[in-house]
Design an enzyme around this catalytic site. Structure first.
Site, PDB file in Angstrom:
ATOM      1  N   THR A   1       6.211   2.590   5.846  1.00 47.82           N
ATOM      2  CA  THR A   1       5.617   3.639   5.018  1.00 47.82           C
ATOM      3  C   THR A   1       5.420   4.936   5.797  1.00 47.82           C
ATOM      4  O   THR A   1       5.494   6.026   5.221  1.00 47.82           O
ATOM      5  CB  THR A   1       4.272   3.175   4.430  1.00 47.82           C
ATOM      6  OG1 THR A   1       3.465   2.621   5.477  1.00 47.82           O
ATOM      7  CG2 THR A   1       4.485   2.110   3.371  1.00 47.82           C
TER       8      THR A   1
ATOM      9  N   TYR B   1       1.029  -0.914  -6.416  1.00 43.58           N
ATOM     10  CA  TYR B   1       0.781  -0.330  -7.738  1.00 43.58           C
ATOM     11  C   TYR B   1       0.646  -1.389  -8.840  1.00 43.58           C
ATOM     12  O   TYR B   1      -0.256  -1.312  -9.674  1.00 43.58           O
ATOM     13  CB  TYR B   1       1.861   0.693  -8.129  1.00 43.58           C
ATOM     14  CG  TYR B   1       1.534   1.456  -9.399  1.00 43.58           C
ATOM     15  CD1 TYR B   1       0.624   2.496  -9.367  1.00 43.58           C
ATOM     16  CD2 TYR B   1       2.093   1.097 -10.612  1.00 43.58           C
ATOM     17  CE1 TYR B   1       0.287   3.186 -10.518  1.00 43.58           C
ATOM     18  CE2 TYR B   1       1.764   1.774 -11.772  1.00 43.58           C
ATOM     19  CZ  TYR B   1       0.863   2.820 -11.732  1.00 43.58           C
ATOM     20  OH  TYR B   1       0.527   3.485 -12.872  1.00 43.58           O
TER      21      TYR B   1
ATOM     22  N   TYR C   1       3.417  -7.554   5.216  1.00 47.26           N
ATOM     23  CA  TYR C   1       2.634  -6.352   5.505  1.00 47.26           C
ATOM     24  C   TYR C   1       1.571  -6.206   4.439  1.00 47.26           C
ATOM     25  O   TYR C   1       1.880  -5.975   3.270  1.00 47.26           O
ATOM     26  CB  TYR C   1       3.551  -5.128   5.559  1.00 47.26           C
ATOM     27  CG  TYR C   1       2.867  -3.806   5.846  1.00 47.26           C
ATOM     28  CD1 TYR C   1       1.591  -3.738   6.397  1.00 47.26           C
ATOM     29  CD2 TYR C   1       3.520  -2.610   5.571  1.00 47.26           C
ATOM     30  CE1 TYR C   1       0.988  -2.520   6.663  1.00 47.26           C
ATOM     31  CE2 TYR C   1       2.935  -1.380   5.842  1.00 47.26           C
ATOM     32  CZ  TYR C   1       1.665  -1.340   6.388  1.00 47.26           C
ATOM     33  OH  TYR C   1       1.059  -0.125   6.643  1.00 47.26           O
TER      34      TYR C   1
ATOM     35  N   ARG D   1      -3.085   1.165   0.557  1.00 45.49           N
ATOM     36  CA  ARG D   1      -1.882   1.787  -0.017  1.00 45.49           C
ATOM     37  C   ARG D   1      -1.373   1.040  -1.247  1.00 45.49           C
ATOM     38  O   ARG D   1      -0.851   1.650  -2.171  1.00 45.49           O
ATOM     39  CB  ARG D   1      -0.760   1.850   1.034  1.00 45.49           C
ATOM     40  CG  ARG D   1      -0.937   2.935   2.085  1.00 45.49           C
ATOM     41  CD  ARG D   1       0.305   3.000   2.966  1.00 45.49           C
ATOM     42  NE  ARG D   1       0.222   4.055   3.954  1.00 45.49           N
ATOM     43  CZ  ARG D   1       0.623   5.322   3.772  1.00 45.49           C
ATOM     44  NH1 ARG D   1       1.126   5.672   2.593  1.00 45.49           N
ATOM     45  NH2 ARG D   1       0.534   6.211   4.721  1.00 45.49           N
TER      46      ARG D   1
ATOM     47  N   LYS E   1       1.773  -8.105   9.428  1.00 45.30           N
ATOM     48  CA  LYS E   1       1.113  -6.873   9.847  1.00 45.30           C
ATOM     49  C   LYS E   1      -0.104  -6.717   8.950  1.00 45.30           C
ATOM     50  O   LYS E   1       0.017  -6.462   7.758  1.00 45.30           O
ATOM     51  CB  LYS E   1       2.059  -5.678   9.706  1.00 45.30           C
ATOM     52  CG  LYS E   1       1.421  -4.330  10.050  1.00 45.30           C
ATOM     53  CD  LYS E   1       2.377  -3.175   9.787  1.00 45.30           C
ATOM     54  CE  LYS E   1       1.682  -1.828  10.056  1.00 45.30           C
ATOM     55  NZ  LYS E   1       2.561  -0.682   9.734  1.00 45.30           N
TER      56      LYS E   1
ATOM     57  N   ILE F   1       1.478  -2.734  15.245  1.00 45.89           N
ATOM     58  CA  ILE F   1       2.530  -1.826  14.757  1.00 45.89           C
ATOM     59  C   ILE F   1       1.817  -0.521  14.478  1.00 45.89           C
ATOM     60  O   ILE F   1       1.012  -0.413  13.565  1.00 45.89           O
ATOM     61  CB  ILE F   1       3.255  -2.372  13.524  1.00 45.89           C
ATOM     62  CG1 ILE F   1       4.041  -3.635  13.914  1.00 45.89           C
ATOM     63  CG2 ILE F   1       4.211  -1.320  12.956  1.00 45.89           C
ATOM     64  CD1 ILE F   1       4.751  -4.307  12.749  1.00 45.89           C
TER      65      ILE F   1
END
Length: 293
Positions: free
Chosen positions: A46, A109, A135, A140, A164, A206
């Site tokens: 991202t 979303y 992840y 987000r 992650k 990360i």
């Protein structure tokens, strides 16, 4: 998968002033990171503004990154989204043999249930020839992948090798460490909590900040992995304010501002993101002068 221990960096995607991908800037960034001692590169997570890149641009960025890296560090490709079939097709058609794994963000979303998240990754794992890193970044995506779902995936699919984790929940991190398979990798997805996460068993980070400060961050992470947290603590504390500033106007605007100050690449971002403000640029420059030079 020891190649994913230590410091991975989620690469920014440099852009020219006309908005096209700046490949010379990307080359400079890759060399900056390799020279800075990081352990692996993550292309088009991202932080790479992936949502604004076309399919052809992504393919070219992956190919160029592999070419410039030239086998020096392990490579991870970011391939994620909220349409399982589209992401599955992208993973199935991914052919670059210089990449060692895929990082795939939990669907955003749509806010799927935990069963939906599980079925999404089950679908991807059955299509992928490369190992997959989960992840989880609720800030987000709008939903959290629970520790139960993470560990269920880890136990059920051999090619899902790690996660992650950017939920910010130590309750969740503790549960993953307790319930995961022994060889499943817990990786910090947040720079400011990499040190305490490693203290409970995470294998590294990360990083976003590592784009700008690869040597400082990678040295700190190595000390943590050796168990020398006292020696790592000064760097950890020094990075806190710089990290806060870098994220204060959105990622990757802040870190790109710093990369421009360092002469690595320009600070151009694609809409709907905008460049870091003059005030933020000044604050970042002051932090660098105060703590690093």
């Amino acid at each position: 998968m020891n190649k994913f221990h230590g410091t991975g960096v989620a690469l920014v995607t440099p852009f020219n002033t006309d908005g096209t991908v700046d490949y010379q800037g990307l080359k400079a960034l890759i060399n900056h990171l390799v020279d800075g001692g990081i352990d692996y590169l993550v292309s088009l997570g991202t932080t790479g503004e992936t949502a604004t890149l076309s399919k052809d641009e992504k393919k070219k960025v992956w190919e160029f990154t592999a070419e410039i890296n030239n086998g020096r560090l392990p490579l991870v490709a970011g391939i994620g989204g909220n349409d399982s079939q589209v992401i599955g097709d992208a993973i199935k058609s991914f052919e670059n043999n210089q990449y060692s794994a895929i990082l795939s963000v939990s669907p955003y979303y749509s806010k799927p249930t935990q069963e939906g998240i599980y079925q999404h990754y089950k679908y991807l794992s059955e299509l992928s020839e490369l190992p997959i890193l989960l992840y989880n970044v609720p800030g987000r995506t709008g939903s959290n992948m629970s520790s139960e779902t993470t560990c269920r995936l880890a136990h059920d699919f051999k090619n899902i090798i790690g996660t992650k984790e950017a939920s910010g929940s130590f309750e969740q991190f503790n549960q993953i460490m307790r319930d995961k398979p022994a060889d499943f990798l817990l990786i910090s997805g947040d720079d400011p909590i990499a040190l305490p996460m490693i203290s409970i068993g995470a294998v590294g980070v990360i990083s976003v900040v590592g784009n700008a400060l690869p040597r400082m961050l990678s040295d700190m992470i190595r000390l943590c992995l050796k168990g020398d947290f006292a020696a790592a603590l000064p760097a950890h504390l020094s990075l806190l304010e710089i990290t806060r500033l870098m994220f204060s106007e959105g990622n990757p605007a802040g870190v790109k501002a710093t990369l421009k100050q360092l002469g690595v690449c320009d600070d151009v971002v694609r809409l709907p993101l905008v460049k870091a403000s003059t005030g933020l640029n000044k604050s970042l420059a002051a932090q660098f002068e105060r703590h690093l030079y």
